[in-house]
Scaffold this motif. Structure first.
Motif: not given
Lengths: 112, 112
Positions: A10, A14, B35, B103
């Motif tokens: 993941n 990202t 993030y 994203t």
């Protein structure tokens, strides 16, 4: 696929998506060119007048970069004098609302 | 205020907001640091482990830049050993949803 592997996958996905986003957005004039195109097709001369502060060299360079990224397309019409128009691609149109939303970030941080 | 003046004023306001947005977003690791913080407070060591590919020098530099932009805040706790935590400011939290949406732009252009 164990949990650690999925989390790493993941993270990579990202990071990849973010890198591609930054390719499109970062650059002093890229977003601004996209804003000026919006949902219209514009000739080079129109864009030059709409963004007076950008130099000819930089505008041509940024238009080329946005074409190669697939954000805008360039159409040349077989006319005399020759006519060239720029417009957002289908993918460019799809992300336009998210791009237009970006000014809200700057506005938040410009507020006292 | 005549129409031309107002349009010029709108252009300036949009350019200013875009410039501030790019200050916050552009930089190989800025968005990624934001993030990883998300809605949590994180210690420096945690951030280092969460973003293994960034060098110590660059991580410190980017954290400093994000603090000076008002996106994150740094809290030092008077403990032994000393503890330092980073977290998004109120304005950082406010723009987090828009930032997380970014994203989707990269994902669109990574699609075949």
């Amino acid at each position: 696929m164990n949990k650690q592997l999925t989390t790493q996958k993941n993270i990579d996905a990202t990071q990849l998506a973010l890198k591609k986003t930054l390719d499109i957005i970062c650059g002093k004039w890229r977003l601004y060119i996209i804003y000026q195109l919006g949902t219209e097709a514009r000739r080079y001369g129109e864009l030059r007048r709409m963004i007076p502060d950008v130099s000819e060299k930089v505008l041509i360079q940024e238009l080329k970069a946005l074409v190669s990224l697939g954000v805008i397309e360039k159409k040349a019409f077989n006319e005399v004098p020759p006519r060239v128009e720029y417009s957002l691609t289908a993918k460019g149109q799809k992300v336009l609302p998210t791009l237009l939303d970006l000014t809200s970030i700057g506005e938040t941080f410009l507020e006292p």
